[in-house]
Structure formats: C-alpha cells, structure tokens
Design a protein around this motif. Structure first.
Motif, PDB file in Angstrom:
ATOM      1  N   LYS A  52       9.614   3.805  -3.384  1.00 25.61           N
ATOM      2  CA  LYS A  52       8.217   3.895  -3.843  1.00 25.61           C
ATOM      3  C   LYS A  52       8.066   4.689  -5.141  1.00 25.61           C
ATOM      4  O   LYS A  52       7.049   4.583  -5.821  1.00 25.61           O
ATOM      5  CB  LYS A  52       7.365   4.613  -2.782  1.00 25.61           C
ATOM      6  CG  LYS A  52       6.971   3.770  -1.608  1.00 25.61           C
ATOM      7  CD  LYS A  52       6.094   4.568  -0.645  1.00 25.61           C
ATOM      8  CE  LYS A  52       4.800   5.074  -1.213  1.00 25.61           C
ATOM      9  NZ  LYS A  52       3.663   4.180  -1.175  1.00 25.61           N
ATOM     10  N   ARG A  54       7.874   7.896  -4.878  1.00 28.74           N
ATOM     11  CA  ARG A  54       6.856   8.813  -4.354  1.00 28.74           C
ATOM     12  C   ARG A  54       7.249  10.260  -4.629  1.00 28.74           C
ATOM     13  O   ARG A  54       8.417  10.629  -4.449  1.00 28.74           O
ATOM     14  CB  ARG A  54       6.741   8.593  -2.838  1.00 28.74           C
ATOM     15  CG  ARG A  54       5.641   9.391  -2.122  1.00 28.74           C
ATOM     16  CD  ARG A  54       5.631   8.971  -0.657  1.00 28.74           C
ATOM     17  NE  ARG A  54       4.735   9.704   0.197  1.00 28.74           N
ATOM     18  CZ  ARG A  54       3.523   9.288   0.558  1.00 28.74           C
ATOM     19  NH1 ARG A  54       3.046   8.154   0.087  1.00 28.74           N
ATOM     20  NH2 ARG A  54       2.785   9.990   1.390  1.00 28.74           N
ATOM     21  N   SER A 139       2.244   3.938   2.722  1.00 31.68           N
ATOM     22  CA  SER A 139       1.836   2.583   2.358  1.00 31.68           C
ATOM     23  C   SER A 139       2.972   1.888   1.590  1.00 31.68           C
ATOM     24  O   SER A 139       3.711   2.534   0.838  1.00 31.68           O
ATOM     25  CB  SER A 139       0.559   2.638   1.525  1.00 31.68           C
ATOM     26  OG  SER A 139       0.700   3.579   0.489  1.00 31.68           O
ATOM     27  N   ASN A 141       3.656   0.240  -1.078  1.00 32.79           N
ATOM     28  CA  ASN A 141       3.409  -0.110  -2.481  1.00 32.79           C
ATOM     29  C   ASN A 141       4.212   0.843  -3.358  1.00 32.79           C
ATOM     30  O   ASN A 141       4.712   1.861  -2.873  1.00 32.79           O
ATOM     31  CB  ASN A 141       1.913   0.042  -2.809  1.00 32.79           C
ATOM     32  CG  ASN A 141       1.391   1.419  -2.450  1.00 32.79           C
ATOM     33  OD1 ASN A 141       1.554   1.880  -1.326  1.00 32.79           O
ATOM     34  ND2 ASN A 141       0.777   2.097  -3.399  1.00 32.79           N
ATOM     35  N   SER A 147      -2.926   0.221  -2.905  1.00 26.33           N
ATOM     36  CA  SER A 147      -2.285   0.021  -1.596  1.00 26.33           C
ATOM     37  C   SER A 147      -2.300  -1.461  -1.211  1.00 26.33           C
ATOM     38  O   SER A 147      -3.172  -2.211  -1.646  1.00 26.33           O
ATOM     39  CB  SER A 147      -3.020   0.830  -0.523  1.00 26.33           C
ATOM     40  OG  SER A 147      -2.991   2.194  -0.848  1.00 26.33           O
ATOM     41  N   GLU A 176      -6.834   3.366   4.050  1.00 30.44           N
ATOM     42  CA  GLU A 176      -5.903   4.111   4.886  1.00 30.44           C
ATOM     43  C   GLU A 176      -6.618   4.884   5.988  1.00 30.44           C
ATOM     44  O   GLU A 176      -7.811   5.160   5.904  1.00 30.44           O
ATOM     45  CB  GLU A 176      -5.103   5.113   4.028  1.00 30.44           C
ATOM     46  CG  GLU A 176      -4.170   4.487   3.024  1.00 30.44           C
ATOM     47  CD  GLU A 176      -4.857   4.046   1.746  1.00 30.44           C
ATOM     48  OE1 GLU A 176      -6.099   4.106   1.676  1.00 30.44           O
ATOM     49  OE2 GLU A 176      -4.137   3.621   0.822  1.00 30.44           O
ATOM     50  N   HIS A 227      -3.978   7.762  -7.671  1.00 35.75           N
ATOM     51  CA  HIS A 227      -3.632   6.963  -6.512  1.00 35.75           C
ATOM     52  C   HIS A 227      -4.302   5.615  -6.595  1.00 35.75           C
ATOM     53  O   HIS A 227      -5.321   5.483  -7.276  1.00 35.75           O
ATOM     54  CB  HIS A 227      -4.226   7.688  -5.291  1.00 35.75           C
ATOM     55  CG  HIS A 227      -3.242   7.960  -4.228  1.00 35.75           C
ATOM     56  ND1 HIS A 227      -2.949   9.235  -3.821  1.00 35.75           N
ATOM     57  CD2 HIS A 227      -2.511   7.151  -3.457  1.00 35.75           C
ATOM     58  CE1 HIS A 227      -2.072   9.178  -2.839  1.00 35.75           C
ATOM     59  NE2 HIS A 227      -1.790   7.923  -2.601  1.00 35.75           N
TER      60      HIS A 227
HETATM   61 MG    MG Z   1      -0.216   5.511  -0.034  1.00 33.30          MG
END
Ligand code: MG
Ligand code: AMP
Length: 330
Positions: A52, A54, A139, A141, A147, A176, A227
C-alpha cells in the motif's frame, strides 16, 4: 496479473494457502474492500504496508469471524463494549481494546491497543471463518488514494501486486467503519462512520468524540494523513458557498479546464447545465456512492469542485469527514 474470483470453496482454499504462506489477499466487507494478512505473521503484516505504501505508524484493524473468541487477543473488555458488540456486531464498528500482545506488534505499530472488527458482509464472514485466523486488514487501495468499494477498484490500484481479489460485489456501506476507543470509562469515537454517535449513545448512554486538531496526541494515527484522494486537482466549498463554487467552475471551464462539480442532495438541482458528479440524495446514498464517484471523477476531470452537502448529522459526519480529507491539499 491479479485474479478476481467469486467466493466459493475453490477460491477460499486458494486464499487459505496464500495467507498461511505469509501472503495477502483482498476481500470484500460491507464498508470497503480490505487487504488481509495473517495478524500473527509479522512478515505478512509488513507486506501490507509495503504493497500500500502505508506510513508505518498507521495501525491496522484485525478482522475476525463472528464466533471468534476475541478474549484470546485483548483484555479489559468493559461492560459498555459488550452491550455495543451485542447490538452492532457483526457490522461496521471497529472497537479498540487493550492488546494482549499476542498478534504481531506490526499490526498496532507499537501501540498497546488492538482494533478489532467483525464485518457483517456474508463473503467476509465466509472468508474469515474458512481461515479461522485474525486477519489484519486496512483498505485495499494504494495509501492516500480513494478507498475501494468494488473488486474493480482494488484491481485498478493493486493489479500485479497481489494474487487474488475475492469479489463480493459493490460494498453497500461505502465508507469505512466507525472506530471506537473502548479502553476508557466511556466509548470515544476516533473515526466517524456508519455507526453514529447517537446510535452509540442510545445503546449505552454516553459517547465521546476525539477531535484531532493537527497538534499533540493522535489517538488514531490514520486521522492525521491526507486520505481518500482522487488523482486530480480538487477544491472544496462549504454548503452555503454553492454560488462561489459555480462561478469558480465557470471561470475554470472558460479556461478549457475539464472541471466537474461534485454535489449531493438539493445542490444537484442548482447546477444548471454544468458537468456534475452526483453523490445522490440521502445520507445512505452519499456514503454508498462517495468513493465510486471520486474514482469516476479522477478518470474524466482535471479539477473536481466539491460542495459539502447540506445534509448534516448521523452518517453525514463520516461522509463529510471523508470528503474534506479527499479534497485537502496535504
Ligand atoms: Mg484506508
Ligand atoms: P484503514 O483500515 O485504512 O481504514 O485504517 C484503519 C484506521 O483504524 C486508522 O484510522 C487507524 O488509525 C485506526 N486504528 C487501527 N488500530 C488502531 C488502534 N490500536 N488504536 C487507534 N486507532 C487504530
């Protein structure tokens, strides 16, 4: 090439092998699609962050099936949490407890707490039951992008990076889960969602909301990041600034910019002949359509001019929270 598979005995058995071997798979839930790995396996959990892109201080939610005994993973479950679990689970409510430290530390990014969710989506339940493991899943993505609420959205972001996407159709909820801190004397909302403050208050009498003001302690680290953002320029106007939004649209349109308005509720009726990305009428429509509309928008627009819908309260909290994050610049 990533395969999109229906949810049946064959695909679940392939997923089980992948997960037990330390891999990741995407699966549907009633909110958005998740990217799951075995929560006990640190290397597998780290793979999620890698795939991701992330930030490594943004913890993951652990997903379990409805009969999973969460007391194996967390402690000090307060009475109000038992009442809320009874009322809202399985469903779009994530509850944060003190961790027993049994799942990989990578899941909570070093926090002493663990976020747990029991999704209601039939396909998610089948997947989780078949594996019978706690599945860490954010998520599905690329980090900071919109998302995913369909298998195609996941494919667009992660094709070639994962082997399997389990296809459970379009997510009905669309935003979410509500994240609720259950480590104190009363529940505190860390992220708004489909289970609202009033629903929680009605069930257990009280409910706080943690508001992150950009400084100091972040109790839900995900809240500090840009986000849910489409890959085009965005602007956001308040609901009483529709006129300004329309004149900005006209100026940009005259310059030849591919500009679209993103509107919901009554605002749609006032758009004249301008190009509109329509969120829908009710709060439920807007939650269900938001990410799909943002993903459709980035494919055709150079600039999306969003106007905050007039509808307020309830699940609109969550919709407006996501919309304002999607349209901010940092
Ligand atoms: Mg997320
Ligand atoms: P995502 O799964 O990408 O929607 O992000 C998960 C959200 O849950 C993020 O906003 C996280 O900050 C939040 N979260 C996950 N674990 C915890 C935890 N232990 N304490 C507080 N928030 C958490």
């Amino acid at each position: 090439m990533t395969k999109i598979l229906g949810i049946d005995e064959d695909s679940l058995s392939v997923c089980k092998t992948i997960i037990e071997d330390g891999g990741v798979v995407a699966f549907p839930t009633e909110t958005v699609y998740g990217l799951g790995a075995n929560a006990f396996d640190t290397a597998a959990v780290n793979r999620i962050f890698e795939i991701k892109g992330r930030p490594n201080d943004n913890p993951l939610i652990v997903h379990v099936h409805k009969d999973y005994d969460i007391t194996a993973l967390v402690e000090e479950i307060p009475y109000y949490a038992t009442v809320l679990a009874e009322k809202f689970l399985p469903g779009p409510l994530t509850m944060v407890y003190k961790s027993k430290g049994i799942v990989s530390k990578a899941v909570s990014c070093g926090l002493a707490t663990l976020a747990i969710r029991v999704p209601s989506h039939v396909g998610a339940q089948k997947f989780l039951k078949y594996l019978n493991l706690p599945i860490a899943a954010p998520s599905a993505n690329i980090s900071k992008h919109v998302s995913p609420t369909s298998a195609e959205h996941v494919f667009d972001d992660l094709n070639g990076k994962i082997d399997i996407i389990l296809d459970g159709g379009k997510c009905a909820g669309g935003i979410e889960s509500t994240v609720l801190d259950c480590t104190g004397d009363m529940p505190v909302i860390l992220r708004s969602g489909l289970i609202t403050e009033n629903m929680i208050k009605d069930a257990v009498g009280e409910c706080g909301t943690f508001v992150y003001d950009g400084h100091g302690e972040v109790r839900s680290p995900g809240m500090k990041y840009k986000h849910y953002s489409p890959r085009c320029n965005t602007m956001l106007f308040d609901s009483d600034e529709l006129g300004q939004a329309l004149s900005t649209y006209d100026e940009e349109d005259k310059k030849g910019v591919a500009v679209y308005l993103l509107l919901g509720g009554e605002h749609v009726l006032k758009a004249g002949g301008r190009r509109v990305l329509n969120l829908g009428k009710t709060a439920e429509d807007m939650a269900g359509n938001l990410y799909d509309v943002l993903r459709a928008g980035e494919k055709c627009a150079q600039l999306i001019i969003a106007v905050t819908p007039e509808n307020r309260g309830g699940i609109m909290e969550g919709v407006i929270n996501r919309l304002s994050k999607a349209c901010r610049s940092v």
